[in-house]
Motif scaffolding. Structure first.
Motif, PDB file in Angstrom:
ATOM      1  N   ARG A  21       0.727  -1.238  -0.120  1.00 52.37           N
ATOM      2  CA  ARG A  21       0.063  -0.035  -0.029  1.00 52.37           C
ATOM      3  C   ARG A  21       0.883   1.288   0.003  1.00 52.37           C
ATOM      4  NH1 ARG A  21      -5.565   0.048   2.093  1.00 52.37           N
ATOM      5  NH2 ARG A  21      -6.421  -2.158   2.049  1.00 52.37           N
ATOM      6  N   ILE A  22       1.991   1.314   0.734  1.00 52.45           N
ATOM      7  CA  ILE A  22       2.840   2.486   0.960  1.00 52.45           C
ATOM      8  C   ILE A  22       3.538   2.686  -0.183  1.00 52.45           C
ATOM      9  CG2 ILE A  22       4.848   3.360   2.107  1.00 52.45           C
ATOM     10  CD1 ILE A  22       3.600   2.180   4.605  1.00 52.45           C
ATOM     11  N   ALA A  23       3.996   1.460  -0.793  1.00 51.86           N
ATOM     12  CA  ALA A  23       4.766   1.536  -2.266  1.00 51.86           C
ATOM     13  C   ALA A  23       3.972   2.050  -3.486  1.00 51.86           C
ATOM     14  CB  ALA A  23       5.413   0.235  -2.667  1.00 51.86           C
ATOM     15  N   LEU A  24       2.752   1.776  -3.399  1.00 57.17           N
ATOM     16  CA  LEU A  24       1.692   2.262  -4.437  1.00 57.17           C
ATOM     17  C   LEU A  24       1.437   3.777  -4.048  1.00 57.17           C
ATOM     18  CD1 LEU A  24      -0.542   2.187  -6.480  1.00 57.17           C
ATOM     19  CD2 LEU A  24      -2.076   1.144  -4.868  1.00 57.17           C
ATOM     20  N   TRP A  25       1.266   4.207  -2.931  1.00 56.92           N
ATOM     21  CA  TRP A  25       1.196   5.758  -2.704  1.00 56.92           C
ATOM     22  C   TRP A  25       2.477   6.368  -3.062  1.00 56.92           C
ATOM     23  CZ3 TRP A  25       4.032   8.204   1.810  1.00 56.92           C
ATOM     24  CH2 TRP A  25       3.538   9.592   1.862  1.00 56.92           C
ATOM     25  N   LEU A  26       3.534   5.781  -2.839  1.00 56.58           N
ATOM     26  CA  LEU A  26       5.034   6.481  -3.135  1.00 56.58           C
ATOM     27  C   LEU A  26       4.835   6.726  -5.024  1.00 56.58           C
ATOM     28  CD1 LEU A  26       7.257   4.649  -0.730  1.00 56.58           C
ATOM     29  CD2 LEU A  26       6.771   7.059  -0.682  1.00 56.58           C
ATOM     30  N   ASP A  27       4.550   5.639  -5.396  1.00 50.86           N
ATOM     31  CA  ASP A  27       4.789   5.603  -7.045  1.00 50.86           C
ATOM     32  C   ASP A  27       3.572   6.514  -7.609  1.00 50.86           C
ATOM     33  OD1 ASP A  27       7.132   4.466  -7.347  1.00 50.86           O
ATOM     34  OD2 ASP A  27       6.078   2.042  -7.325  1.00 50.86           O
ATOM     35  N   LEU A  28       2.669   6.753  -6.589  1.00 53.92           N
ATOM     36  CA  LEU A  28       1.537   7.736  -7.380  1.00 53.92           C
ATOM     37  C   LEU A  28       1.821   9.072  -6.901  1.00 53.92           C
ATOM     38  CD1 LEU A  28      -1.003   7.220  -8.764  1.00 53.92           C
ATOM     39  CD2 LEU A  28       0.013   5.165  -7.958  1.00 53.92           C
ATOM     40  N   TYR A  29       3.422   9.509  -6.733  1.00 58.76           N
ATOM     41  CA  TYR A  29       3.611  10.678  -6.408  1.00 58.76           C
ATOM     42  C   TYR A  29       3.244  11.251  -5.056  1.00 58.76           C
ATOM     43  CZ  TYR A  29       4.050   9.901 -11.230  1.00 58.76           C
ATOM     44  OH  TYR A  29       4.369   9.472 -12.675  1.00 58.76           O
ATOM     45  N   GLY A  30       2.904  10.582  -4.166  1.00 55.97           N
ATOM     46  CA  GLY A  30       2.410  10.884  -2.912  1.00 55.97           C
ATOM     47  C   GLY A  30       1.296  11.672  -2.562  1.00 55.97           C
ATOM     48  N   GLN A  31       0.306  11.653  -3.665  1.00 53.10           N
ATOM     49  CA  GLN A  31      -0.628  12.308  -3.444  1.00 53.10           C
ATOM     50  C   GLN A  31      -1.753  11.941  -2.214  1.00 53.10           C
ATOM     51  OE1 GLN A  31      -1.160  13.137  -8.244  1.00 53.10           O
ATOM     52  NE2 GLN A  31      -3.027  13.324  -7.065  1.00 53.10           N
ATOM     53  N   ARG A  32      -2.405  13.114  -1.883  1.00 45.95           N
ATOM     54  CA  ARG A  32      -3.369  12.879  -0.731  1.00 45.95           C
ATOM     55  C   ARG A  32      -4.581  12.414  -1.193  1.00 45.95           C
ATOM     56  NH1 ARG A  32      -3.573  15.155   4.354  1.00 45.95           N
ATOM     57  NH2 ARG A  32      -2.103  16.746   4.056  1.00 45.95           N
ATOM     58  N   ILE A  33      -5.225  12.782  -2.290  1.00 42.71           N
ATOM     59  CA  ILE A  33      -6.370  12.409  -2.996  1.00 42.71           C
ATOM     60  C   ILE A  33      -6.192  12.365  -4.456  1.00 42.71           C
ATOM     61  CG2 ILE A  33      -8.169  13.318  -0.921  1.00 42.71           C
ATOM     62  CD1 ILE A  33      -8.674  15.719  -2.598  1.00 42.71           C
ATOM     63  N   GLY A  34      -7.339  11.664  -5.086  1.00 42.77           N
ATOM     64  CA  GLY A  34      -7.109  11.551  -6.602  1.00 42.77           C
ATOM     65  C   GLY A  34      -8.246  11.902  -7.386  1.00 42.77           C
ATOM     66  N   SER A  35      -9.247  12.741  -6.536  1.00 38.88           N
ATOM     67  CA  SER A  35     -10.363  13.292  -7.501  1.00 38.88           C
ATOM     68  C   SER A  35     -10.936  14.736  -7.032  1.00 38.88           C
ATOM     69  CB  SER A  35     -11.577  12.415  -7.124  1.00 38.88           C
ATOM     70  OG  SER A  35     -11.796  12.162  -5.962  1.00 38.88           O
ATOM     71  N   TYR A  36     -11.363  15.573  -7.748  1.00 46.11           N
ATOM     72  CA  TYR A  36     -11.687  16.730  -7.337  1.00 46.11           C
ATOM     73  C   TYR A  36     -12.918  17.195  -6.494  1.00 46.11           C
ATOM     74  CZ  TYR A  36      -7.773  17.767 -10.774  1.00 46.11           C
ATOM     75  OH  TYR A  36      -6.692  17.639 -11.376  1.00 46.11           O
ATOM     76  N   SER A  37     -13.599  16.139  -6.282  1.00 46.51           N
ATOM     77  CA  SER A  37     -14.916  16.627  -5.396  1.00 46.51           C
ATOM     78  C   SER A  37     -15.476  15.333  -4.812  1.00 46.51           C
ATOM     79  CB  SER A  37     -16.000  17.232  -6.511  1.00 46.51           C
ATOM     80  OG  SER A  37     -16.521  16.414  -7.389  1.00 46.51           O
ATOM     81  N   ASP A  38     -16.394  15.519  -4.075  1.00 45.02           N
ATOM     82  CA  ASP A  38     -17.080  14.185  -3.580  1.00 45.02           C
ATOM     83  C   ASP A  38     -17.936  13.505  -4.621  1.00 45.02           C
ATOM     84  OD1 ASP A  38     -15.960  14.650  -0.977  1.00 45.02           O
ATOM     85  OD2 ASP A  38     -17.523  15.613  -0.239  1.00 45.02           O
ATOM     86  N   GLU A  39     -18.530  14.556  -5.568  1.00 44.86           N
ATOM     87  CA  GLU A  39     -19.203  14.001  -6.662  1.00 44.86           C
ATOM     88  C   GLU A  39     -18.583  13.072  -7.475  1.00 44.86           C
ATOM     89  OE1 GLU A  39     -21.034  16.941  -4.485  1.00 44.86           O
ATOM     90  OE2 GLU A  39     -19.278  17.128  -5.416  1.00 44.86           O
TER      91      GLU A  39
END
Length: 263
Positions: free
Chosen positions: A223-241
């Motif tokens: 899980r942590i390796a995946l987060w790192l390789d995804l550039y350490g982003q906090r979230i991946g979408s722009y809104s709850d919708e």
């Protein structure tokens, strides 16, 4: 197209969708370290044959990019541009990863073309829709927070839900935050230089776990390796919708997906 990777080193390809920006103002919301990170949604992984070939289906009309992963699930080459397919379209990688002025050499059919397309193996909770608090924090809660919290033996380096993102992002030389920002300004990726592969965070977690007696389990490390390789982003979408829409799309695309257990 990889020069230093040996045949057989790449075991899977990670498929990542890029949700469109839905908010009109730049940096709002802030998804990661650079201020204008695009959205991310990890569709999952597909196998790579021993000759380097892969054959799989992806949703049409969706911006996608790929990461080549080794046996440990670490990215050896992240793609820095996106592609997409239209309904019923078949595409290959030849043409972008070889010289555009030459035809591919004659060869016997690649192994992956001799079988049906692979279904995409989905990742852990928090990878689609993508959220740090659901992807990484559960692993820290299981293995680290008992010591790395107020009153714990490692209270100076808190890994609670309120503190972990900032603590991990700034850890080490070069820190994850500095590395991501540096790569962003350089504008290209280097073969073999994946964020998880080079991460001070992953090295620290591996070594620290052996001394504190609470080592990350395989799921937590992945899980942590995946987060790192995804550039350490906090979230991946722009809104709850938009996050809700990504959840609905997962159900819509179920015929091309499979779980880690093959079901």
């Amino acid at each position: 197209g990889l020069k230093r990777v040996k045949p057989g080193d790449i075991k899977t390809i990670r498929i990542i969708a890029v949700p469109p920006k839905t908010h009109p103002v730049m940096n709002n919301p802030n998804l990661g370290f650079t201020g204008d990170d695009p959205g991310k949604c990890v569709l999952g992984t597909v196998p790579v044959e021993k000759d380097g070939s892969a054959h799989f289906r992806v949703p049409s009309g969706v911006f996608l990019f790929f990461q080549a992963l080794d046996k440990d699930g670490l990215a050896g080459q992240p793609m820095r541009s996106v592609t997409h397919v239209q309904p019923g379209e078949t595409r290959g990688c030849v043409g972008c990863h070889e010289s555009r002025h030459t035809a591919p050499p004659p060869a016997t059919p690649m192994l992956a073309t001799k079988r049906a397309p692979s279904r995409i193996t989905t990742g852990p909770e928090g990878s689609w829709p993508y959220r740090y608090d659901k992807l990484v924090q559960p692993a820290l809660d299981r293995s680290c927070v008992s010591c790395h919290s107020t009153g714990g033996a490692e209270a100076k380096f808190e890994l609670t839900a309120e503190k972990s993102y900032g603590k991990l992002a700034g850890h080490g030389k070069t820190s994850l935050r500095d590395r991501v920002v540096g790569d962003y300004h350089r504008g290209s990726s280097e073969e073999g230089a994946g964020l998880a592969r080079d991460s001070a965070i992953l090295r620290w977690l591996d070594s620290h776990g052996s001394t504190c007696g609470s080592k990350l389990d395989a799921d937590g490390r992945a899980r942590i390796a995946l987060w790192l390789d995804l550039y350490g982003q906090r979230i991946g979408s722009y809104s709850d919708e938009q996050e809700e829409e990504l959840t609905r799309l997962r159900a819509k695309w179920s015929d091309m997906l499979t779980g880690p257990d093959g079901k």
